[in-house]
Design a protein around this motif. Sequence first.
Motif, PDB file in Angstrom:
ATOM      1  N   ASP A   1       0.848  -1.348   0.041  1.00 32.63           N
ATOM      2  CA  ASP A   1      -0.070   0.034   0.021  1.00 32.63           C
ATOM      3  C   ASP A   1       0.845   1.509  -0.156  1.00 32.63           C
ATOM      4  O   ASP A   1       0.930   2.054   0.955  1.00 32.63           O
ATOM      5  CB  ASP A   1      -0.784  -0.036   1.288  1.00 32.63           C
ATOM      6  CG  ASP A   1      -1.745   1.091   1.096  1.00 32.63           C
ATOM      7  OD1 ASP A   1      -1.930   1.778   0.148  1.00 32.63           O
ATOM      8  OD2 ASP A   1      -2.861   0.830   2.045  1.00 32.63           O
ATOM      9  N   LEU A   2       1.458   1.447  -1.123  1.00 32.18           N
ATOM     10  CA  LEU A   2       2.458   2.639  -1.329  1.00 32.18           C
ATOM     11  C   LEU A   2       2.128   3.408  -2.585  1.00 32.18           C
ATOM     12  O   LEU A   2       1.772   3.074  -3.518  1.00 32.18           O
ATOM     13  CB  LEU A   2       3.885   2.083  -1.526  1.00 32.18           C
ATOM     14  CG  LEU A   2       5.029   3.134  -2.027  1.00 32.18           C
ATOM     15  CD1 LEU A   2       5.322   3.759  -0.909  1.00 32.18           C
ATOM     16  CD2 LEU A   2       6.164   2.309  -2.352  1.00 32.18           C
ATOM     17  N   TRP A   3       1.973   4.856  -2.161  1.00 29.07           N
ATOM     18  CA  TRP A   3       1.799   5.759  -3.099  1.00 29.07           C
ATOM     19  C   TRP A   3       3.032   6.437  -3.561  1.00 29.07           C
ATOM     20  O   TRP A   3       3.883   6.700  -2.611  1.00 29.07           O
ATOM     21  CB  TRP A   3       0.740   6.802  -2.811  1.00 29.07           C
ATOM     22  CG  TRP A   3      -0.582   6.426  -2.457  1.00 29.07           C
ATOM     23  CD1 TRP A   3      -1.200   5.238  -2.435  1.00 29.07           C
ATOM     24  CD2 TRP A   3      -1.543   7.225  -1.679  1.00 29.07           C
ATOM     25  NE1 TRP A   3      -2.616   5.078  -2.146  1.00 29.07           N
ATOM     26  CE2 TRP A   3      -2.650   6.438  -1.568  1.00 29.07           C
ATOM     27  CE3 TRP A   3      -1.614   8.709  -1.515  1.00 29.07           C
ATOM     28  CZ2 TRP A   3      -4.007   6.784  -1.186  1.00 29.07           C
ATOM     29  CZ3 TRP A   3      -2.833   8.856  -0.740  1.00 29.07           C
ATOM     30  CH2 TRP A   3      -4.039   8.252  -0.518  1.00 29.07           C
ATOM     31  N   LEU A   4       3.339   7.122  -4.828  1.00 26.36           N
ATOM     32  CA  LEU A   4       4.195   7.740  -5.217  1.00 26.36           C
ATOM     33  C   LEU A   4       3.595   9.081  -5.621  1.00 26.36           C
ATOM     34  O   LEU A   4       3.066   9.128  -6.588  1.00 26.36           O
ATOM     35  CB  LEU A   4       5.110   7.040  -6.419  1.00 26.36           C
ATOM     36  CG  LEU A   4       6.332   8.031  -6.888  1.00 26.36           C
ATOM     37  CD1 LEU A   4       7.314   8.244  -5.813  1.00 26.36           C
ATOM     38  CD2 LEU A   4       6.875   7.588  -8.229  1.00 26.36           C
ATOM     39  N   LEU A   5       4.229  10.239  -5.075  1.00 21.60           N
ATOM     40  CA  LEU A   5       3.946  11.379  -5.279  1.00 21.60           C
ATOM     41  C   LEU A   5       5.138  12.154  -6.019  1.00 21.60           C
ATOM     42  O   LEU A   5       6.330  12.011  -5.630  1.00 21.60           O
ATOM     43  CB  LEU A   5       3.314  12.393  -3.985  1.00 21.60           C
ATOM     44  CG  LEU A   5       2.225  12.168  -3.577  1.00 21.60           C
ATOM     45  CD1 LEU A   5       1.857  10.734  -3.156  1.00 21.60           C
ATOM     46  CD2 LEU A   5       1.821  13.227  -2.431  1.00 21.60           C
ATOM     47  N   PHE A   6       4.906  12.954  -7.144  1.00 19.95           N
ATOM     48  CA  PHE A   6       6.147  13.456  -7.816  1.00 19.95           C
ATOM     49  C   PHE A   6       5.489  14.642  -8.652  1.00 19.95           C
ATOM     50  O   PHE A   6       4.531  14.501  -8.941  1.00 19.95           O
ATOM     51  CB  PHE A   6       6.534  12.603  -8.574  1.00 19.95           C
ATOM     52  CG  PHE A   6       6.030  12.038  -9.918  1.00 19.95           C
ATOM     53  CD1 PHE A   6       6.378  12.737 -11.194  1.00 19.95           C
ATOM     54  CD2 PHE A   6       5.037  11.118  -9.899  1.00 19.95           C
ATOM     55  CE1 PHE A   6       5.767  12.560 -12.230  1.00 19.95           C
ATOM     56  CE2 PHE A   6       4.342  11.057 -11.013  1.00 19.95           C
ATOM     57  CZ  PHE A   6       4.673  11.635 -12.370  1.00 19.95           C
ATOM     58  N   ALA A   7       6.447  15.548  -8.625  1.00 21.75           N
ATOM     59  CA  ALA A   7       6.060  16.870  -9.629  1.00 21.75           C
ATOM     60  C   ALA A   7       6.535  16.529 -11.072  1.00 21.75           C
ATOM     61  O   ALA A   7       7.858  16.140 -11.183  1.00 21.75           O
ATOM     62  CB  ALA A   7       6.984  18.130  -9.073  1.00 21.75           C
ATOM     63  N   PRO A   8       5.642  16.561 -11.941  1.00 25.35           N
ATOM     64  CA  PRO A   8       5.726  16.423 -13.369  1.00 25.35           C
ATOM     65  C   PRO A   8       7.055  17.239 -13.956  1.00 25.35           C
ATOM     66  O   PRO A   8       7.405  18.133 -13.476  1.00 25.35           O
ATOM     67  CB  PRO A   8       4.670  16.490 -14.168  1.00 25.35           C
ATOM     68  CG  PRO A   8       3.675  16.802 -13.073  1.00 25.35           C
ATOM     69  CD  PRO A   8       4.274  17.124 -11.658  1.00 25.35           C
ATOM     70  N   ILE A   9       8.052  16.742 -14.636  1.00 19.48           N
ATOM     71  CA  ILE A   9       9.169  17.253 -15.298  1.00 19.48           C
ATOM     72  C   ILE A   9       9.114  17.058 -16.731  1.00 19.48           C
ATOM     73  O   ILE A   9       7.988  17.111 -17.252  1.00 19.48           O
ATOM     74  CB  ILE A   9      10.369  16.558 -14.581  1.00 19.48           C
ATOM     75  CG1 ILE A   9      10.448  15.124 -14.637  1.00 19.48           C
ATOM     76  CG2 ILE A   9      10.613  17.081 -12.932  1.00 19.48           C
ATOM     77  CD1 ILE A   9      11.264  14.541 -13.933  1.00 19.48           C
TER      78      ILE A   9
END
Length: 243
Positions: A81-89
């Motif tokens: 149960d893992l989410w990855l949050l990232f800012a688009p590049i």
Amino acid sequence: MDKTAKIRLYVDAELGAGQPVAVTKDQAHYLFGVMRLKTGAMVALFNGRDGEWQAEVIVANKRNAVLECRSQSKPLQMPPDLWLLFAPIKKARTDFIVEKAAEMGAARICPVVTDFTQSERMRQDRLQAHAVEAAEQCGGTYVPEVADLMRLDKVLADWPADRQLLFCDETRVGEPAADLASLPTGPWAILIGPEGGFSPSEVAHLRGLAFTHSISLGPRILRADTAAVAALALWQRALGDWT
């Protein structure tokens, strides 16, 4: 005839013994126009719910086709149960992050807009397709959802009470890479910043939240796409299904 499936496809259909499955026009073209499969050939199908099934080609046509499930070759393998949050590049690097997150076992992928995000345009459907392709190629039976782009502050304001957040903090560069083994198990998320990192106000806000854990990824500043892979590997090894 070799009955071993060499091709895997994600399908949006129920899978089970004897179940007929109609594939899309694009998939039919790929199977019979590109790969030149014939009636009787086997294809591995998965839908993210019913595991992987070996299906036999019953109707072979470049515009439409029907396959029939014969036997289950893998059960459904759910990721942690893992989410990855990232800012688009940049486009290619954003694609890379989504693909690697799907391969490495993220259950949900969440693009977020931060103060220094340089690219605020993305097509959710295209990134979801990349997640599907990654699952097809890596042998996974689950496809993570790629969420719509949201502002980070809004995401944090509505944060689930039981989910911890691993905050990859560039201001801690030079410190040893984090040892995550002592952190609690359960629902988690990883947050990767944009090119240029987080703003000072974002760093202060993130450090002040009860559910965040600020960590270093080692002695060098990593590109955002590299940081995502590094953080996922650290978490999976300590708290995920690599243990």
